[in-house]
Design an enzyme around this catalytic site. Structure first.
Site, PDB file in Angstrom:
ATOM      1  N   ARG A  73     -39.641 -27.269  13.816  1.00 11.04           N
ATOM      2  CA  ARG A  73     -39.932 -27.200  15.253  1.00 11.04           C
ATOM      3  C   ARG A  73     -40.418 -25.817  15.674  1.00 11.04           C
ATOM      4  NH1 ARG A  73     -37.806 -32.094  16.134  1.00 11.04           N
ATOM      5  NH2 ARG A  73     -35.567 -32.518  16.239  1.00 11.04           N
TER       6      ARG A  73
ATOM      7  N   CYS B 267     -37.612 -36.854  20.324  1.00  8.15           N
ATOM      8  CA  CYS B 267     -37.312 -36.701  18.891  1.00  8.15           C
ATOM      9  C   CYS B 267     -36.375 -37.787  18.351  1.00  8.15           C
ATOM     10  CB  CYS B 267     -36.777 -35.308  18.574  1.00  8.15           C
ATOM     11  SG  CYS B 267     -35.337 -34.823  19.523  1.00  8.15           S
TER      12      CYS B 267
ATOM     13  N   CYS C 279     -40.455 -33.567  18.781  1.00  4.37           N
ATOM     14  CA  CYS C 279     -40.257 -33.631  20.222  1.00  4.37           C
ATOM     15  C   CYS C 279     -41.571 -33.900  20.968  1.00  4.37           C
ATOM     16  CB  CYS C 279     -39.648 -32.320  20.717  1.00  4.37           C
ATOM     17  SG  CYS C 279     -38.108 -31.920  19.848  1.00  4.37           S
TER      18      CYS C 279
ATOM     19  N   LYS D  95     -30.518 -21.561  25.080  1.00  5.55           N
ATOM     20  CA  LYS D  95     -29.899 -22.377  24.033  1.00  5.55           C
ATOM     21  C   LYS D  95     -30.359 -21.904  22.668  1.00  5.55           C
ATOM     22  CE  LYS D  95     -30.109 -27.019  22.233  1.00  5.55           C
ATOM     23  NZ  LYS D  95     -30.783 -28.278  22.254  1.00  5.55           N
TER      24      LYS D  95
ATOM     25  N   GLU E 128     -40.943 -17.738  29.402  1.00  9.24           N
ATOM     26  CA  GLU E 128     -40.716 -19.189  29.518  1.00  9.24           C
ATOM     27  C   GLU E 128     -39.922 -19.527  30.786  1.00  9.24           C
ATOM     28  OE1 GLU E 128     -41.725 -21.738  27.807  1.00  9.24           O
ATOM     29  OE2 GLU E 128     -42.357 -21.020  25.833  1.00  9.24           O
TER      30      GLU E 128
ATOM     31  N   LYS F  98     -35.320 -22.285  24.604  1.00  5.30           N
ATOM     32  CA  LYS F  98     -34.658 -23.008  23.515  1.00  5.30           C
ATOM     33  C   LYS F  98     -35.205 -22.479  22.196  1.00  5.30           C
ATOM     34  CE  LYS F  98     -33.961 -27.621  21.628  1.00  5.30           C
ATOM     35  NZ  LYS F  98     -34.181 -29.058  21.848  1.00  5.30           N
TER      36      LYS F  98
HETATM   37  C1  PBG Z   1     -33.570 -32.491  21.248  1.00  6.84           C
HETATM   38  C2  PBG Z   1     -32.345 -31.676  21.418  1.00  6.84           C
HETATM   39  C3  PBG Z   1     -31.684 -30.881  20.440  1.00  6.84           C
HETATM   40  C4  PBG Z   1     -30.486 -30.460  21.042  1.00  6.84           C
HETATM   41  C5  PBG Z   1     -30.483 -30.950  22.354  1.00  6.84           C
HETATM   42  N1  PBG Z   1     -31.650 -31.685  22.569  1.00  6.84           N
HETATM   43  C6  PBG Z   1     -31.932 -30.563  19.033  1.00  6.84           C
HETATM   44  C7  PBG Z   1     -33.211 -30.138  18.452  1.00  6.84           C
HETATM   45  O1  PBG Z   1     -34.017 -29.446  19.073  1.00  6.84           O
HETATM   46  O2  PBG Z   1     -33.405 -30.526  17.294  1.00  6.84           O
HETATM   47  C8  PBG Z   1     -29.429 -29.626  20.356  1.00  6.84           C
HETATM   48  C9  PBG Z   1     -28.032 -29.831  20.805  1.00  6.84           C
HETATM   49  C10 PBG Z   1     -26.968 -29.340  19.897  1.00  6.84           C
HETATM   50  O3  PBG Z   1     -27.175 -28.888  18.749  1.00  6.84           O
HETATM   51  O4  PBG Z   1     -25.814 -29.424  20.344  1.00  6.84           O
HETATM   52  N2  PBG Z   1     -34.784 -31.933  21.550  1.00  6.84           N
END
Ligand code: PBG
Length: 336
Positions: free
Chosen positions: A223, A124, A132, A254, A239, A201
Site C-alpha cells: 500500500r 480492500c 483500497c 494512524k 494531508e 494514515k
Molecule cells: C482499511 C483499514 C486498515 C485499518 C483500518 N482500515 C488496514 C489497512 O490499511 O490495511 C487498520 C486497522 C488496524 O490495524 O487496527 N483500509
C-alpha cells in the site's frame, strides 16, 4: 543551603493529590470501539489471531454487545464489514443489502439515535485484489487508479448515509476522497452526515492482525503508493490541511503509538479540528501477547498507552481496548 528548596515530589506524595494535578484525564466518552460485522457467521465467532469476535449483521448478540458498551459509557462505534463475496470493484460495499447497510439499519431500528456510528469506508475487504483502490494496468505495471476509485467511494458513502450512519470514515488514502464524498453526500441531501477522514494514515506493519481479521491484505504489491511514508512528518500536515479544506469534520492520525510526534504536531498545527488517533490492531496485540507472556502488566500498559495518546493531543481514541479501559476507569481503580 544544602537541601533543595524546590521539591516537585511534594505533588506526587498521595494518589488524591496526583489525581488533582493530573494534566491528562482519560474518559470512556473519548473512545471509539471498532466492531467487526461478518456476513459469513450467524452467531458471534472468535477471531483467529486477534482478540475479539465477529458479529453477524442482524443479531441480538450485536445489540447486546453495543448496549454493554453504552452502559460502560462508550457510545461511539466504528464498524467494519466482511462481505459474503468479493469482486474487482468491491460492489458489495455499496449494495443496499450489504453487510454494513443491513447492520446500520438494524442498529438504528433497535437502538435509535443514541449510539454514534462511524463506518469505515474502503474497498480492500470487498475486492478480490485486496487494494483500497481500483488497479489499472499501465506500461509501468499495475497501479492503483485514483479518480475511478473516488466514484466508488462516493457511491459507498451515499449508501451508508441512506442506511443511517452518523459519520463515514474513508480509510483508502486516495487524493480528493473527502471532497468527492462530501459532494456526493450533499447532493443526495445528507448534509448532516459527517466525515472522519483517515488523513495521515501511514503504511505500517502494525495493521497485521486487522488484515488477518478482514482478510484484506493486498494480493499483489503493497500500500506504499497511497499510504504515508513513515519517514515523513510534514507530509502528514499536508494531508490533514487538504482534508480540512475538503470538508473533513474529524481528522485522524494512524497508527498512534509510533506516531505520537505526529499527533502532537497535527494538534498544534490545526487546533480547531477534532483529532482522532487510531490505536491499531498490532499495537493492541503487542500488549496482549506481552501480558500473556508475563513480561508486562497488561492493564497498566494499556492505560499508560491510552493516556500517552491523549497527552500527545488526541481528542478521540479509536481502540480495541475501549471496553476494558472503560471498566477500569469507571471503577476508579486506575494505577496512576
Ligand atoms: C482499511 C483499514 C486498515 C485499518 C483500518 N482500515 C488496514 C489497512 O490499511 O490495511 C487498520 C486497522 C488496524 O490495524 O487496527 N483500509
Amino acid at each position: 543551603m544544602r537541601f533543595p528548596s524546590l521539591r516537585p515530589r511534594r505533588l506526587r506524595m498521595f494518589k488524591a493529590l496526583r489525581d488533582l494535578v493530573a494534566e491528562t484525564r482519560l474518559d470512556p466518552s473519548k473512545f471509539i470501539l471498532p466492531v467487526f460485522i461478518n456476513d459469513n457467521v450467524d452467531s458471534p465467532v472468535k477471531i483467529k489471531g486477534f482478540e475479539g469476535y465477529y458479529y453477524p449483521p442482524e443479531s441480538p448478540s450485536l445489540i447486546e454487545y453495543i448496549s454493554k458498551a453504552m452502559d460502560l459509557k462508550v457510545k461511539a462505534f466504528l464498524i467494519f464489514g466482511i462481505p459474503r463475496s468479493r469482486d474487482y470493484r468491491g460492489s458489495q460495499a455499496w449494495d443496499k443489502n450489504g453487510v454494513v447497510q443491513r447492520a446500520l439499519r438494524y442498529l438504528r431500528r433497535e437502538l435509535g439515535g443514541e449510539p454514534i456510528i462511524f463506518a469505515d469506508l474502503c474497498i480492500c475487504g470487498y475486492t478480490d485484489h485486496g487494494h483500497c483502490g481500483l488497479p489499472r494496468k499501465t506500461l509501468k505495471g499495475d497501479i492503483i487508479d485514483n479518480d475511478s476509485t473516488l466514484e466508488v467511494y462516493a457511491k459507498i458513502a451515499e449508501s451508508y448515509a441512506e442506511s443511517g450512519v452518523d459519520f463515514v470514515a474513508p480509510s483508502g488514502m486516495m487524493d480528493g476522497q473527502v471532497k468527492a464524498i462530501r459532494e456526493a453526500l450533499d447532493t443526495a441531501g445528507f448534509t448532516d452526515v459527517g466525515i472522519m477522514s483517515y488523513s495521515a494514515k501511514y503504511a505500517s506493519a502494525f495493521y497485521g492482525p486487522f488484515r488477518v481479521t478482514m482478510d484484506s491484505a493486498p494480493r499483489f504489491g503493497d500500500r506504499r503508493s497511497y499510504q504515508l511514508d513513515p519517514r515523513n512528518a510534514s507530509e502528514a500536515l499536508k494531508e490533514v490541511l487538504m482534508d480540512v479544506e475538503e470538508g473533513a469534520d474529524i481528522v485522524m492520525v494512524k497508527p498512534a503509538l509510533a506516531y505520537l510526534d505526529i499527533i502532537r504536531f497535527i494538534k498544534e498545527s490545526v487546533p480547531h479540528i477534532p483529532l482522532a488517533a487510531y490505536n491499531v490492531s498490532g499495537e493492541y496485540m503487542m500488549v496482549k501477547k506481552a501480558a500473556e507472556l508475563g513480561i508486562i502488566d497488561g492493564e497498566i500498559a494499556m492505560l499508560e498507552i491510552l493516556t500517552a495518546i491523549a497527552r500527545a493531543g488526541a481528542d478521540v481514541i479509536i481502540t480495541y481496548h475501549a471496553l476494558e479501559a472503560a471498566e477500569l476507569l469507571n471503577s476508579g481503580k486506575t494505577p496512576f
